[in-house]
Scaffold this active site. Structure first.
Site, mmCIF file in Angstrom:
data_model
loop_
_atom_site.group_PDB
_atom_site.id
_atom_site.type_symbol
_atom_site.label_atom_id
_atom_site.label_comp_id
_atom_site.label_asym_id
_atom_site.label_seq_id
_atom_site.Cartn_x
_atom_site.Cartn_y
_atom_site.Cartn_z
ATOM 1 N N ASP A 1 44.869 30.541 -39.440
ATOM 2 C CA ASP A 1 43.922 31.352 -38.667
ATOM 3 C C ASP A 1 42.653 31.633 -39.465
ATOM 4 O O ASP A 1 42.654 32.493 -40.352
ATOM 5 C CB ASP A 1 44.613 32.677 -38.284
ATOM 6 C CG ASP A 1 43.681 33.604 -37.535
ATOM 7 O OD1 ASP A 1 44.001 34.811 -37.435
ATOM 8 O OD2 ASP A 1 42.633 33.135 -37.046
ATOM 9 N N SER B 1 24.642 28.895 -33.629
ATOM 10 C CA SER B 1 24.379 27.668 -32.864
ATOM 11 C C SER B 1 22.981 27.768 -32.259
ATOM 12 O O SER B 1 22.612 28.827 -31.746
ATOM 13 C CB SER B 1 25.411 27.520 -31.730
ATOM 14 O OG SER B 1 24.960 26.562 -30.781
HETATM 15 N N1 LIG Z 1 42.784 38.809 -31.429
HETATM 16 C C1 LIG Z 1 42.717 37.991 -32.189
HETATM 17 C C2 LIG Z 1 42.647 36.961 -33.142
HETATM 18 C C3 LIG Z 1 41.476 36.359 -33.605
HETATM 19 N N2 LIG Z 1 40.235 36.630 -33.186
HETATM 20 N N3 LIG Z 1 41.775 35.409 -34.505
HETATM 21 N N4 LIG Z 1 43.130 35.412 -34.659
HETATM 22 C C4 LIG Z 1 43.662 36.325 -33.826
HETATM 23 N N5 LIG Z 1 44.985 36.533 -33.749
HETATM 24 C C5 LIG Z 1 45.907 35.846 -34.645
HETATM 25 C C6 LIG Z 1 47.284 36.325 -34.228
HETATM 26 C C7 LIG Z 1 47.101 37.304 -33.118
HETATM 27 C C8 LIG Z 1 45.636 37.374 -32.788
#
Ligand SMILES: N#Cc1c(N)n[nH]c1N1CCCC1
Length: 331
Positions: free
Chosen positions: A34, A198
């Site tokens: 993430d 962008s």
């Molecule tokens: N909301 C949200 C979010 C985000 N903007 N990036 N990653 C997120 N999550 C990872 C696991 C749950 C939510």
């Protein structure tokens, strides 16, 4: 040093998971990389049974290389209000043959129902910038920040695909993974995100390019593409069956509406990334419906644009932490 790992999309490409090995002997978990957060946290044996629903658990007591960071804790709340919290261990972590021997592994004691319900997801590898890591009393480095000094090049790349496995690479750029040139744009990491601007967008092949700077983040952890209201209106205004449906909480349109155009976003130097119209028919709003929930929705609730998986899977992206820039290429 370098590493390469396959990522696999869950249904509807809602998230992409990759195998990660933790501890000695290796415990393999499937984690969500993430770039929109910076905690490396995992489901663990510290959790209450009621919060576990099929996930694989990290057991620090079964790892000869795990050391508890006494007095340390973490708690993270995401934009969608999901949350998790727990204790911290140092242990060895390997992703795609790339090993960090002293990674801060955040072992969950508590997770919100959204995580419990997501039985394939054993936790997150946050690859935003470490300044937003939530570990107390002292924040911890991300996996990439720990690995970076030993890498051939201070970059990682994301190649997410629509409905098929892709790859995350660490420390190098696979020139066979993209077409044309990579256009680099500067990143502002002061908020801990991969934030970039962008220069604008274009709806379809016939539309004119709209020179309107869009401030946003490249976020592998968000499913959809969240753009300014005006951009959504320009796009959905070109789809005959599209409408904003408050009961669904967003724009919907007939999944097979042949008037659905492609969406192009600028990355700089005149380069654009094309998101096929088909990616923007995200999912049927219910099994019996012919209407789809749009893959592009308004960012009004967020405050900045989020270039989530709908956009990222149309590109090859270089997250260049060495030079604080993002590279965009078609593929
Ligand atoms: N909301 C949200 C979010 C985000 N903007 N990036 N990653 C997120 N999550 C990872 C696991 C749950 C939510």
């Amino acid at each position: 040093d370098r590493g390469s790992v396959q990522n696999s999309p869950k249904s509807y490409d809602v998230e992409y998971l990759m195998p990660v090995s933790l501890g000695t002997p290796a415990q393999q978990l499937n984690l969500d990389l993430d770039t929109g957060s910076s905690d490396f946290w995992v489901f663990s044996t510290l959790l209450k049974e009621s919060m576990i629903n099929g996930q694989t658990l990290y057991d620090p007591n079964a790892s000869t290389t795990a050391d508890k960071m006494e007095g340390y804790s973490w708690k993270i709340t995401y934009g969608d209000q999901s949350y998790s919290s727990g204790d911290v261990y140092v242990d060895t972590v390997t992703i795609g043959d790339l090993t960090v021997s002293t990674q801060a592994v955040e072992a969950a004691r508590e997770v919100s129902e959204e995580f419990t319900a997501d039985s394939d997801n054993d936790g997150l590898v946050g690859l935003g910038f470490g300044i937003i890591n939530t570990v107390m009393p002292y924040k911890q480095k991300t996996f990439f920040e720990k690995a970076m000094p030993g890498l051939d090049s201070p970059v990682f790349t994301a190649d997410l695909k629509s409905g098929a496995p892709g790859r995350y690479n660490f420390g190098y750029i696979d020139d066979g993974a993209y077409t044309g040139n990579i256009t680099y744009v500067p990143v502002n990491s002061s908020d801990g995100f991969w934030s970039w601007v962008s220069p604008g967008f274009q709806v379809g092949t016939t539309g004119s390019f709209n020179n309107t700077r869009i401030h946003g983040i490249a976020d592998t952890g968000t499913t959809l593409l969240l753009l300014p209201e005006g951009v959504c209106e320009a796009f959905y205004g070109r789809i005959a069956s599209a409408k904003y449906d408050a009961s669904q909480g967003g724009y919907t349109f007939e999944c097979n509406d042949s008037t659905t155009p492609d969406f192009y976003f600028g990355t700089g130097n005149g380069q654009m990334i094309r998101i096929p119209g088909s990616y923007l028919a995200y999912s049927k709003i219910d099994t019996s419906s012919l209407r789809c929930f749009g893959g592009m929705q308004s960012d009004s609730g967020v405050g900045f644009t989020i270039w989530g998986d709908i956009a990222l899977k149309a590109a090859f992206i270089v997250f260049d932490q060495g030079s604080e820039r993002l590279g965009w290429a078609e593929k």
